[in-house]
Design an enzyme around this catalytic site. Sequence first.
Site, PDB file in Angstrom:
ATOM      1  N   SER A  59     -16.919  44.556  65.130  1.00  0.00           N
ATOM      2  CA  SER A  59     -17.116  43.250  65.761  1.00  0.00           C
ATOM      3  C   SER A  59     -17.145  42.141  64.716  1.00  0.00           C
ATOM      4  O   SER A  59     -16.692  41.019  64.964  1.00  0.00           O
ATOM      5  CB  SER A  59     -18.397  43.235  66.596  1.00  0.00           C
ATOM      6  OG  SER A  59     -19.534  43.483  65.775  1.00  0.00           O
ATOM      7  N   GLN A  80       7.234  43.167  73.405  1.00  0.00           N
ATOM      8  CA  GLN A  80       6.312  44.172  72.862  1.00  0.00           C
ATOM      9  C   GLN A  80       5.090  43.519  72.229  1.00  0.00           C
ATOM     10  O   GLN A  80       3.956  43.994  72.380  1.00  0.00           O
ATOM     11  CB  GLN A  80       7.032  45.017  71.809  1.00  0.00           C
ATOM     12  CG  GLN A  80       8.225  45.799  72.336  1.00  0.00           C
ATOM     13  CD  GLN A  80       8.963  46.473  71.199  1.00  0.00           C
ATOM     14  OE1 GLN A  80       8.560  47.525  70.726  1.00  0.00           O
ATOM     15  NE2 GLN A  80      10.041  45.861  70.743  1.00  0.00           N
ATOM     16  N   ARG A 154      18.831  30.870  82.573  1.00  0.00           N
ATOM     17  CA  ARG A 154      18.341  31.841  81.590  1.00  0.00           C
ATOM     18  C   ARG A 154      18.343  33.274  82.122  1.00  0.00           C
ATOM     19  O   ARG A 154      18.195  34.223  81.352  1.00  0.00           O
ATOM     20  CB  ARG A 154      16.920  31.474  81.146  1.00  0.00           C
ATOM     21  CG  ARG A 154      15.882  31.543  82.254  1.00  0.00           C
ATOM     22  CD  ARG A 154      14.512  31.097  81.806  1.00  0.00           C
ATOM     23  NE  ARG A 154      13.593  30.993  82.930  1.00  0.00           N
ATOM     24  CZ  ARG A 154      12.308  30.678  82.822  1.00  0.00           C
ATOM     25  NH1 ARG A 154      11.797  30.444  81.624  1.00  0.00           N
ATOM     26  NH2 ARG A 154      11.545  30.595  83.881  1.00  0.00           N
ATOM     27  N   ASN A 170      -7.223  38.070  65.371  1.00  0.00           N
ATOM     28  CA  ASN A 170      -8.323  38.271  64.434  1.00  0.00           C
ATOM     29  C   ASN A 170      -8.077  39.557  63.637  1.00  0.00           C
ATOM     30  O   ASN A 170      -7.167  40.338  63.945  1.00  0.00           O
ATOM     31  CB  ASN A 170      -9.682  38.278  65.148  1.00  0.00           C
ATOM     32  CG  ASN A 170      -9.829  39.405  66.150  1.00  0.00           C
ATOM     33  OD1 ASN A 170      -9.541  40.567  65.845  1.00  0.00           O
ATOM     34  ND2 ASN A 170     -10.302  39.089  67.350  1.00  0.00           N
ATOM     35  N   ALA A 171      -8.878  39.765  62.608  1.00  0.00           N
ATOM     36  CA  ALA A 171      -8.654  40.896  61.705  1.00  0.00           C
ATOM     37  C   ALA A 171      -8.789  42.239  62.410  1.00  0.00           C
ATOM     38  O   ALA A 171      -8.084  43.198  62.083  1.00  0.00           O
ATOM     39  CB  ALA A 171      -9.618  40.815  60.527  1.00  0.00           C
ATOM     40  N   ARG A 181       2.087  49.531  65.083  1.00  0.00           N
ATOM     41  CA  ARG A 181       3.417  48.949  64.910  1.00  0.00           C
ATOM     42  C   ARG A 181       4.007  49.170  63.518  1.00  0.00           C
ATOM     43  O   ARG A 181       5.222  49.018  63.332  1.00  0.00           O
ATOM     44  CB  ARG A 181       3.380  47.456  65.223  1.00  0.00           C
ATOM     45  CG  ARG A 181       2.946  47.131  66.640  1.00  0.00           C
ATOM     46  CD  ARG A 181       3.866  47.737  67.694  1.00  0.00           C
ATOM     47  NE  ARG A 181       3.476  47.314  69.040  1.00  0.00           N
ATOM     48  CZ  ARG A 181       4.120  47.615  70.152  1.00  0.00           C
ATOM     49  NH1 ARG A 181       5.214  48.365  70.092  1.00  0.00           N
ATOM     50  NH2 ARG A 181       3.694  47.193  71.324  1.00  0.00           N
TER      51      ARG A 181
END
Length: 219
Positions: A59, A80, A154, A170-171, A181
Site C-alpha cells: 500500500s 491491452q 472510424r 502508481n509504483a 507485460r
Amino acid sequence: MGATLHLTLLQHTPHPDRAVAVAGRLCYAPVSAAELDREMTDADVAKLVRVLVRSGHHSALEHAVFTFAIDGVSRACTHQLVRHRVASYNQQSQRYVRFGGADSFIVPPSIAANAEAHEVFLGAMEQARAAYDRLVDIGLRDGRKKESVQEDARFVLPNATETKIVVTMNARELRHFFRVRCCRRAQWEINELAWRMRSMVRELSPYLFEGSGPPCLYG
C-alpha cells in the site's frame, strides 16, 4: 508508412523512493511524516523500501506516481494497456482528431520482415485509409458536423491504427504491469512498451523497482 514507439516520462512524484519509505515508516512511528522525511537517511530509505517490497506491504508503494506520454502505438496495444484498471488514461480521440498522415499505422515486425506479407498488409491499410477518407468526404458534403462524421468513419479503421495516450500509474501497479507485460509471452508491442517504461523508472527510482519484471527474470 509505420509509426515507431516514442515514450516520455512527463511527471513523477518527487523523490519516489523516499515518499514510499516515509509512508511505510509512518505506520509504526510515533512522529509525523514530515519529521520522518527530515530524519531518514538515504540508506534508511533504501533499506525500508526493500523491506516494504519484500514483505508485501505494498500500500505504501501507491504514494509514488508516474505519468507517461506514449506515442506511436496501435489501438491493439492500448486496448491491452487500459485493462490495467488501477491507472488513469487520456487517449487521442478518433472523434475529434481526423485520422491520417505518414505514420497512420503500426506494422508488426513479423509482417515487415516478409515482403509478401508486407504487401498484403499495406494494401489492406490503404484500403482502410481510402474508405475512411471517402466516408468523411461524403459526410461533410451532406452537411454533417465534422465530429459526427469522423465518429462514424472510424468504424472502418483497423487495430493497427496509430494512437497516442497519457498514462498515470502508481509504483504498485507498475510493478504488476511489469510482472505480466515484460513476460516474453506478452504481445510484442506492449512487451516493448513495458520494458522501456521499466528502464525509465528503474533509473529514477532504483529501490522501488528493484526485482521488478517477469518472475522468470529472477528464477
